[in-house]
Motif scaffolding. Structure first.
Motif, mmCIF file in Angstrom:
data_model
loop_
_atom_site.group_PDB
_atom_site.id
_atom_site.type_symbol
_atom_site.label_atom_id
_atom_site.label_comp_id
_atom_site.label_asym_id
_atom_site.label_seq_id
_atom_site.Cartn_x
_atom_site.Cartn_y
_atom_site.Cartn_z
ATOM 1 N N PHE A 146 0.830 -1.212 0.000
ATOM 2 C CA PHE A 146 0.000 0.000 0.000
ATOM 3 C C PHE A 146 0.863 1.260 0.000
ATOM 4 C CE2 PHE A 146 -2.062 3.394 2.410
ATOM 5 C CZ PHE A 146 -3.227 3.571 1.680
ATOM 6 N N VAL A 147 1.876 1.291 0.856
ATOM 7 C CA VAL A 147 2.721 2.488 0.956
ATOM 8 C C VAL A 147 3.548 2.673 -0.313
ATOM 9 C CG1 VAL A 147 4.664 3.525 2.193
ATOM 10 C CG2 VAL A 147 2.791 2.466 3.466
ATOM 11 N N MET A 148 4.131 1.608 -0.826
ATOM 12 C CA MET A 148 4.997 1.742 -1.991
ATOM 13 C C MET A 148 4.236 2.222 -3.224
ATOM 14 S SD MET A 148 8.088 1.191 -1.118
ATOM 15 C CE MET A 148 7.616 2.083 0.375
ATOM 16 N N VAL A 149 3.006 1.779 -3.386
ATOM 17 C CA VAL A 149 2.221 2.205 -4.547
ATOM 18 C C VAL A 149 1.789 3.655 -4.403
ATOM 19 C CG1 VAL A 149 0.026 1.901 -5.766
ATOM 20 C CG2 VAL A 149 1.441 -0.083 -5.212
ATOM 21 N N ASN A 150 1.345 4.032 -3.221
ATOM 22 C CA ASN A 150 0.753 5.361 -3.059
ATOM 23 C C ASN A 150 1.770 6.453 -2.765
ATOM 24 O OD1 ASN A 150 -2.315 5.059 -3.194
ATOM 25 N ND2 ASN A 150 -1.740 3.396 -1.821
ATOM 26 N N ASN A 173 10.787 8.507 -9.727
ATOM 27 C CA ASN A 173 9.625 8.248 -8.870
ATOM 28 C C ASN A 173 10.032 8.259 -7.398
ATOM 29 O OD1 ASN A 173 7.781 7.613 -11.139
ATOM 30 N ND2 ASN A 173 9.163 5.881 -11.401
ATOM 31 N N PRO A 174 10.428 9.399 -6.868
ATOM 32 C CA PRO A 174 10.782 9.434 -5.444
ATOM 33 C C PRO A 174 9.561 9.132 -4.584
ATOM 34 C CG PRO A 174 10.568 11.653 -6.316
ATOM 35 C CD PRO A 174 10.481 10.729 -7.493
ATOM 36 N N CYS A 175 9.811 8.521 -3.446
ATOM 37 C CA CYS A 175 8.726 8.188 -2.525
ATOM 38 C C CYS A 175 8.331 9.456 -1.773
ATOM 39 C CB CYS A 175 9.175 7.104 -1.554
ATOM 40 S SG CYS A 175 7.833 6.457 -0.528
ATOM 41 N N LEU A 176 7.136 9.957 -2.044
ATOM 42 C CA LEU A 176 6.706 11.241 -1.495
ATOM 43 C C LEU A 176 6.108 11.058 -0.102
ATOM 44 C CD1 LEU A 176 5.167 13.004 -4.629
ATOM 45 C CD2 LEU A 176 7.504 13.048 -3.771
ATOM 46 N N ARG A 202 4.953 8.195 -10.688
ATOM 47 C CA ARG A 202 5.031 7.217 -11.769
ATOM 48 C C ARG A 202 3.804 7.318 -12.663
ATOM 49 N NH1 ARG A 202 5.744 3.137 -8.888
ATOM 50 N NH2 ARG A 202 7.977 2.800 -9.165
ATOM 51 N N SER A 203 2.651 7.408 -12.080
ATOM 52 C CA SER A 203 1.404 7.568 -12.837
ATOM 53 C C SER A 203 0.407 8.280 -11.927
ATOM 54 C CB SER A 203 0.856 6.212 -13.291
ATOM 55 O OG SER A 203 0.698 5.343 -12.184
ATOM 56 N N PRO A 204 0.483 9.612 -11.859
ATOM 57 C CA PRO A 204 -0.393 10.357 -10.941
ATOM 58 C C PRO A 204 -1.868 10.097 -11.233
ATOM 59 C CG PRO A 204 1.316 11.771 -11.881
ATOM 60 C CD PRO A 204 1.364 10.485 -12.639
ATOM 61 N N ASP A 205 -2.623 9.901 -10.162
ATOM 62 C CA ASP A 205 -4.054 9.636 -10.291
ATOM 63 C C ASP A 205 -4.800 10.952 -10.088
ATOM 64 O OD1 ASP A 205 -6.495 8.463 -10.525
ATOM 65 O OD2 ASP A 205 -6.539 7.632 -8.498
ATOM 66 N N PHE A 206 -4.849 11.746 -11.159
ATOM 67 C CA PHE A 206 -5.487 13.053 -11.061
ATOM 68 C C PHE A 206 -6.996 12.915 -11.247
ATOM 69 C CE2 PHE A 206 -1.212 14.435 -12.719
ATOM 70 C CZ PHE A 206 -0.817 15.062 -11.555
ATOM 71 N N ASP A 207 -7.709 13.740 -10.531
ATOM 72 C CA ASP A 207 -9.157 13.862 -10.691
ATOM 73 C C ASP A 207 -9.411 15.253 -11.263
ATOM 74 O OD1 ASP A 207 -11.899 14.340 -10.397
ATOM 75 O OD2 ASP A 207 -12.054 13.041 -8.645
ATOM 76 N N GLN A 208 -9.683 15.317 -12.571
ATOM 77 C CA GLN A 208 -9.759 16.608 -13.248
ATOM 78 C C GLN A 208 -10.771 17.534 -12.583
ATOM 79 O OE1 GLN A 208 -7.802 17.485 -15.715
ATOM 80 N NE2 GLN A 208 -6.925 15.576 -16.432
ATOM 81 N N PHE A 210 17.722 8.886 4.376
ATOM 82 C CA PHE A 210 16.586 9.653 3.858
ATOM 83 C C PHE A 210 15.744 8.841 2.870
ATOM 84 C CE2 PHE A 210 15.057 12.221 0.267
ATOM 85 C CZ PHE A 210 14.121 13.010 0.919
ATOM 86 N N GLY A 211 16.393 8.006 2.062
ATOM 87 C CA GLY A 211 15.657 7.304 1.019
ATOM 88 C C GLY A 211 14.802 6.157 1.507
ATOM 89 N N ASP A 212 15.066 5.623 2.701
ATOM 90 C CA ASP A 212 14.379 4.408 3.131
ATOM 91 C C ASP A 212 13.696 4.518 4.495
ATOM 92 O OD1 ASP A 212 15.174 2.481 0.938
ATOM 93 O OD2 ASP A 212 17.150 3.157 1.593
#
Length: 704
Positions: free
Chosen positions: A320-324, A412-415, A329-335, A561-563
């Motif tokens: 869940f965390v890694m995907v979101n 695709n940095p982990c935000l 990588r593929s932003p899930d925008f809601d126009q 920082f990265g992990d």
């Protein structure tokens, strides 16, 4: 201006004056038109000569000159004889043969069939044709036309303010008449050279961009607009300052979308769909999370017996965390939702960019010469600092053994921000879970009597086995001291308490708190100016503060920082999920009528009440975690070091205004320090939140 030529003998010099005018009834002068002068041979017989037949043999090119502003050109210093004068522009026009006697002057009129004309009509703003003289507020509609064979070649320069209504001929232009008075309007028709009929070898080589021009004046005498009587109530309103669109609006939208996707309620819904009674519902939801979960669940093995339930929980949370967190990588925008959010902030939408997806793609910069992968401008700056380091194309485990940048880390940095974990730890989430697990192991609480004496979780419930696996895996989780060291490395903030050993920090961000709180105060000043519709808010102080915070934060973006932030997020999400289990209602006396936004929160507040910890609700710490993470992500991943215009800071403050004001309120509720005042207390602003919380707890205990 006359041109001299070598002439034998003492013959008197002759001259030829050429006048070029449009061939229509208006006869406008054709200026800057290039005219070629050819001299006929001495034995030339003009009988039967036709100029339209091209240049006769034996004719010698003497000169080629443009006409002046009045369409006139004079050729002097000629000897008597026959001469051919040719107009070299479109439309194709037959040359004129002229004879001039020695010492005489001949005048030649050339009239190319251009037929340039301008007609202007006056219309009202409602497009109603008017027969009266023009007034301010009317619209002048001008119709331009020329000979049909020139439609594809002639260029038109309209007067300022004239807008072409449509392509094609006749050409129609519209001009709004703003002011009364004499309005001088000049239309210019520009005619290119006719190189097809006048080759350079015979007619010379005029400048490449030589254009003949016909000027038409279309002056208007505009009268004052008649006053309109107004009756009744007159309303006047002012609006907030408009702002220009900036590329990082799409980045902030992606950050907001990603952080909201990582919130606990979404995680709880995912877990319910994966393991609960809703597992058959909405098969399309969380498809990426489910796919990653099935990939990693058999890779996350624990060397303990009877811990499969916890192992699956851990794998699902990691998926869940890694995907979101990797939303880039593929932003899930809601126009619709995203544009509505911008509209509520008085920020421009993404319609002019072709939608938010196109705007975000345009904001990213290509990685490498081929540019097949695109990265954030900030990370592109970092990449350019080390051009000799290769970018590893694959995101496989073997890449970690090679030298270079991991492409997926760049693209695709982990935000996630560690400040989320810090504030929840200050809110006693981890301490609550520790108290439960100590009692689960039959370890007595330091308090007397033990507030958890009746916590008995029978083995028939799933929670029992979950806690068993959680305890067995303790050696694989981050310790409080590891997190504390990293809190200090990222933000210069630390936890206080008995569990914290003496800390020996190698690197700390001592300036973060002061600079971040200074930014929040400047935003408060900016909001007051921005709400005042009579002034334009100054965003330059906000910009400078953003650059300062970005610089301080980037210095701490190293080592773990990265992990570590994502690992801490996974562990605390699991703690929240365990505390949200319905079994805890039997063991912890919660307040049913308090509407907590997330189901684990009342358990934490109940534990704090039992243990005599701080009475500040965990709601405020949860808000500090969520809002703080969103604000710092917008600062960390923006290319602020390259920004010198205030428009981006202007948009940043407007975009994140709810989060800024929510953070200020939650910080005051938790620590007692007001960050939204215009005057600052530098000592309080720079004081560690943990020290402020200790002071409030001591005051609470004294008044108990």
């Amino acid at each position: 201006m006359s041109t001299q030529f070598d002439n034998p003998g003492d013959e008197r010099k002759a001259s030829i004056v050429v006048q070029v005018n449009d061939g229509n009834e208006q006869g406008a002068a054709v200026r800057h038109a290039h005219i070629a002068l050819h001299q006929a041979p001495r034995d030339f017989d003009p009988e039967g000569f036709e100029a339209a037949g091209g240049l006769p043999a034996g004719f010698k090119l003497l000169d080629q000159q443009p006409t002046d502003e009045h369409g006139r050109r004079s050729f002097g210093g000629l000897r008597g004889g026959h001469y051919l004068l040719t107009y070299l522009h479109v439309p194709t026009t037959a040359g004129r043969l002229v004879r001039v006697d020695a010492g005489g002057t001949a005048t030649v009129h050339l009239a190319p069939d251009i037929r340039a004309r301008v007609a202007t009509a006056i219309e009202s703003e409602e497009a109603e044709r008017l027969s009266r003289p023009p007034r301010a507020g009317d619209v002048a509609v001008s119709t331009l036309d020329i000979a049909r064979n020139l439609h594809a070649t002639v260029l038109v320069s309209p007067p300022p303010g004239a807008v072409r209504l449509q392509e094609g001929w006749p050409a129609h232009y519209s001009s709004f008449l703003f002011n009364a008075g004499h309005l001088r309007r000049t239309w210019i028709f520009r005619l290119p050279l006719d190189r097809g009929h006048h080759p350079a070898k015979d007619y010379g080589t005029p400048p490449t961009n030589a254009l003949a021009e016909i000027e038409h004046d279309d002056d208007l005498h505009v009268a004052q607009k008649l006053p309109v009587p107004i009756s009744g109530h007159i309303g006047v309103s002012l609006t907030r300052t408009e702002t220009a669109s900036t590329g990082d609006l799409s980045l902030w939208t992606a950050i907001r979308s990603g952080t909201e996707a990582l919130q606990f309620n979404n995680y709880l819904h995912f877990m319910d769909l994966l393991f609960g009674d809703d597992r058959q519902a909405a098969p399309g939801r969380f498809s990426a999370e489910r796919k990653l979960f099935h990939q990693i669940k058999n890779k996350r093995l624990l060397p303990f017996s009877d811990t499969d339930a916890y192992r699956v929980l851990k794998a699902a949370t990691e998926a869940f965390v890694m995907v979101n967190c990797a939303v880039l990588r593929s932003p899930d925008f809601d126009q619709v939702d995203d544009n509505d959010y911008l509209a509520r902030r008085d920020l421009p939408g993404f319609e002019e960019h072709g939608g938010i997806d196109a705007a975000f793609e345009h904001y990213l910069e290509p990685l490498g010469a081929q540019g097949r992968r695109r990265v954030l401008p900030y990370l592109a700056l970092v990449r350019r600092k080390l051009p000799d380091i290769a970018v590893l194309q694959d995101d496989q485990d073997s890449d970690n053994l090679r030298v270079g940048f991991l492409q997926d880390k760049l693209g695709n940095p982990c935000l996630v921000e560690l400040i989320w974990s810090y504030w929840l730890e200050e809110g006693m989430l981890v301490q609550t879970m520790n108290a439960v697990t100590r009692r689960f192991q039959n370890i007595r609480s330091p308090s007397t009597p033990d507030p958890l004496a009746n916590l008995e979780i029978d083995p028939l419930r799933p929670l029992n086995n979950m806690l068993w696996g959680y305890l067995q895996d303790e050696q694989h989780r981050l310790t409080v001291n590891r997190r504390n060291y990293e809190y200090d490395h990222h933000y210069g903030i630390r936890l206080q308490g008995r569990a914290i050993r003496t800390m020996r920090m190698a690197d700390t961000r001592s300036q973060f708190l002061e600079s971040f709180h200074h930014l929040l105060r400047l935003c408060t000043v900016f909001f007051k100016q921005d709400d005042d519709t009579t002034v334009k808010a100054d965003a330059f102080p906000v910009l400078n503060a953003l650059k300062e915070v970005h610089l301080v934060m980037s210095q701490g973006a190293h080592n773990q920082f990265g992990d570590l932030p994502s690992t801490a997020r996974i562990e605390m999400l699991m703690q929240q999920w365990l505390l949200a289990r319905p079994e805890f209602r039997e063991f912890l006396p919660t307040r049913i009528m308090v509407a907590y936004p997330e189901p684990w929160m009342d358990r934490v507040d109940a534990m704090k009440k039992l243990q005599g910890w701080t009475d500040t609700s965990v709601v405020h710490f949860r808000n500090l975690a969520i809002f703080g993470e969103q604000l710092l992500l917008g600062i960390r991943y923006g290319a602020w070091s390259e920004v010198f215009e205030s428009s981006q800071a202007f948009n940043w403050a407007r975009f994140w205004r709810p989060q800024i004001q929510g953070y200020n309120h939650a910080y005051r509720a938790a620590t007692g320090v007001e960050l939204s005042g215009e005057t600052s207390d530098k000592e309080a602003d720079a004081m560690l939140p943990s020290l402020l919380l200790q002071k409030r707890l001591a005051a609470q205990q004294r008044s108990a």
